[in-house]
Design a protein around this motif. Sequence first.
Motif, PDB file in Angstrom:
ATOM      1  N   ALA A 232       0.485  -1.054  -0.294  1.00  0.00           N
ATOM      2  CA  ALA A 232       0.426  -0.405  -0.547  1.00  0.00           C
ATOM      3  C   ALA A 232       0.850   0.928  -0.299  1.00  0.00           C
ATOM      4  CB  ALA A 232      -1.437   0.218   1.274  1.00  0.00           C
ATOM      5  N   ILE A 233       1.442   1.343  -0.865  1.00  0.00           N
ATOM      6  CA  ILE A 233       2.786   2.683  -1.021  1.00  0.00           C
ATOM      7  C   ILE A 233       1.990   3.711  -2.062  1.00  0.00           C
ATOM      8  CG2 ILE A 233       4.453   3.451  -2.053  1.00  0.00           C
ATOM      9  CD1 ILE A 233       5.332   1.508  -0.139  1.00  0.00           C
ATOM     10  N   ASP A 234       1.931   4.551  -0.941  1.00  0.00           N
ATOM     11  CA  ASP A 234       0.745   6.433  -1.564  1.00  0.00           C
ATOM     12  C   ASP A 234       1.893   7.221  -3.022  1.00  0.00           C
ATOM     13  OD1 ASP A 234      -1.607   5.816   0.231  1.00  0.00           O
ATOM     14  OD2 ASP A 234      -0.083   5.871   1.910  1.00  0.00           O
ATOM     15  N   THR A 235       3.396   7.171  -1.554  1.00  0.00           N
ATOM     16  CA  THR A 235       3.466   7.599  -2.870  1.00  0.00           C
ATOM     17  C   THR A 235       5.526   6.972  -2.778  1.00  0.00           C
ATOM     18  OG1 THR A 235       3.258   9.667  -1.879  1.00  0.00           O
ATOM     19  CG2 THR A 235       5.354  10.447  -2.604  1.00  0.00           C
ATOM     20  N   LEU A 236       5.899   7.398  -4.173  1.00  0.00           N
ATOM     21  CA  LEU A 236       6.651   5.932  -4.552  1.00  0.00           C
ATOM     22  C   LEU A 236       8.235   6.982  -5.461  1.00  0.00           C
ATOM     23  CD1 LEU A 236       7.263   2.625  -6.651  1.00  0.00           C
ATOM     24  CD2 LEU A 236       8.909   4.453  -6.711  1.00  0.00           C
ATOM     25  N   ILE A 237       9.469   7.030  -4.674  1.00  0.00           N
ATOM     26  CA  ILE A 237      10.510   8.146  -5.330  1.00  0.00           C
ATOM     27  C   ILE A 237      11.281   7.042  -5.882  1.00  0.00           C
ATOM     28  CG2 ILE A 237      12.108   9.528  -4.588  1.00  0.00           C
ATOM     29  CD1 ILE A 237      11.091  10.244  -2.260  1.00  0.00           C
TER      30      ILE A 237
ATOM     31  N   ASP B  89      -1.052  13.439  -1.045  1.00  0.00           N
ATOM     32  CA  ASP B  89      -2.497  13.813  -1.667  1.00  0.00           C
ATOM     33  C   ASP B  89      -2.709  11.984  -2.121  1.00  0.00           C
ATOM     34  OD1 ASP B  89      -2.724  15.871  -3.624  1.00  0.00           O
ATOM     35  OD2 ASP B  89      -3.710  13.892  -5.196  1.00  0.00           O
ATOM     36  N   ARG B  90      -2.325  11.123  -1.933  1.00  0.00           N
ATOM     37  CA  ARG B  90      -3.384  10.307  -1.472  1.00  0.00           C
ATOM     38  C   ARG B  90      -3.753  10.086  -0.131  1.00  0.00           C
ATOM     39  NH1 ARG B  90      -2.651  10.305  -6.317  1.00  0.00           N
ATOM     40  NH2 ARG B  90      -1.715   8.477  -7.440  1.00  0.00           N
ATOM     41  N   GLU B  91      -3.721  10.582   0.992  1.00  0.00           N
ATOM     42  CA  GLU B  91      -4.669  10.715   2.046  1.00  0.00           C
ATOM     43  C   GLU B  91      -5.591  11.817   2.249  1.00  0.00           C
ATOM     44  OE1 GLU B  91      -5.512  10.140   6.236  1.00  0.00           O
ATOM     45  OE2 GLU B  91      -4.454   8.208   4.511  1.00  0.00           O
TER      46      GLU B  91
END
Length: 594
Positions: free
Chosen positions: A435-440, A570-572
């Motif tokens: 459940a990764i929200d932000t991936l760099i 942003d996803r939250e």
Amino acid sequence: MLFTIVALAGTASVAALTASQAYTPTAGACPAGFSLVRNAGSPATGQTLSPSEAAYIATKRETVLPHAFRTYLDTVVRTQVQLPAYMYNILGSEDPEQMPTVGIATSGGAYRAALFGAGVLNALDGRNESSLERGTGGLLQATSYISGLSGGSWLVYSLAQANFPPVQQLVFGENVEGGYGGWNLEYGTLTLYPSTDDATDAEYMSQTVADITGKYEAGWPVSIVDLLSRSMGRHFLNDTTQSNFFDNSTVHGAGVLFSDLQTVPTIMSREQPFPIVVADGWSKYPYGADGGEALGSLVPPSNVIYEFNAYEMGSYDPQLAAFAPIQYLGTTNESVCITGFEQASFIVGSSSDYYAASNSSYASIMASAGSWITLVNESFTQPGVQLDVALYPNPFQGAGNGSFTEVNETYLSIVDGGNDGQAIPIQPLLVKARAIDTLIAIDVNAEVNNYATGGDFISSATRAALFPEAYSFPPIPLNTSTFVAENLTTRPTFFGCNTPETPLIVYIANGGPPAGQPAVTNTSDDTWTPTLAEAFLDQTFDMATQGITNGTVGARDAEWGACLACAVVDRERYRQGIARSGVCETCLARYCWS
């Protein structure tokens, strides 16, 4: 030949024999209740993390992330950019369920990739005053996962093993406790001849062979990856410094196991991101005329992508979706258990085995790895053993859903994770259970003039599309000409801003120097002076923190720290049903690719 090995071992020191013994796997009875394979499920039936990983992430969310995100928020506030109220509510929350899940994927590319990835981490580190000034410091401490392959695996593993020190200490070995000596940049990693002295190199080669002799004599196949493994030990594991690099009185990391990460203090306290090393499965290919040397070939994108963490080795790819306990890597049944096979240097070396890449003939494989293959061939009698891959006893015989091509193989053949054209280790961070929200995504591929043009990023998107039920990838351009024409590799770019079912990807590529600066980060040397390494890290820091400038030399986006934070939450924000507003609305309009 075997008599050659005996001669080498006979002239070696007692310490060398100790290194050989430490590198040799051993067999014993399995513990009561031992289970070899864990079925990881599927998105349709219920995908599962291992109990150890689930506990790691849950504890980190409860005990580390609330403080880490509040500290990161304070850093962003220091930039004096006015933030929407929801940024304070999310990043300053006491509720672990509201904590964003951030992952970092740092790509392959040997030392160039390791140093570029280190420079990006430095830009996100809350212990770096310059990062705090730019508004990016502290995000590293709030990151839940970090993955690396090839040169990126050097960074990810050494950072974890060395107890999560700041980048300057990690790279240069400055003031690091526990015997960690830095990266020993002045000696080559991918060559058998790291010295400029023939006698020193001859002794180094003999010692390298002697180190893996015990494994061979115990009945295990050895390949050029075992030689590479010993090079990795001298560069990235504890016990080796610049002053004792060629000193054979130390074992240079032989016997250091990947599962030893479990006892690293900042792993135990969950302060580190959960580290993952990535490698590719290699299909069985025909051998040379004498049955000794393998013919290389491209790795198909549908081949299994394996991951190694402190607790397990396996894959969430649907054709396998299974894991084995890393402590017993080398085990193939539930009665006789192998320990000591999971040498940390061997796993990092497996992720770095680029020699098998893009070779289509015996001549080409010998051109790139001939000295390594010749040394193994002359030292060990192994008819029919493929020498340009890492060989792992296959714990997954009989596993998978019927499309696992290695289901009947005695050994898994494993190579550099970039051999399938995906040198950015994104796939493990797309696993839906994580459940990764932000991936760099850090892209350090050398496509044109040793700069990235987006090709490997495109390959990751294409590969994810092969398994849509398992991986969700946001829309991206599917040709490198768009990446170049729109400057997507020369400044940070956001992908997936309007696809909430996927992670939002912050893409940071090594696509060219900042305006007004000379080219530094396209250097591809295998040996580095401290001065060059410092210049490389400095330029990477600028590239990771400049944002979108107005074209003026030295100009930076003063809002970049806030824009990055907007991507993190942003996803939250979406899950809470809040509309983008303020600087987040303008930032995402500026940085999102559509």
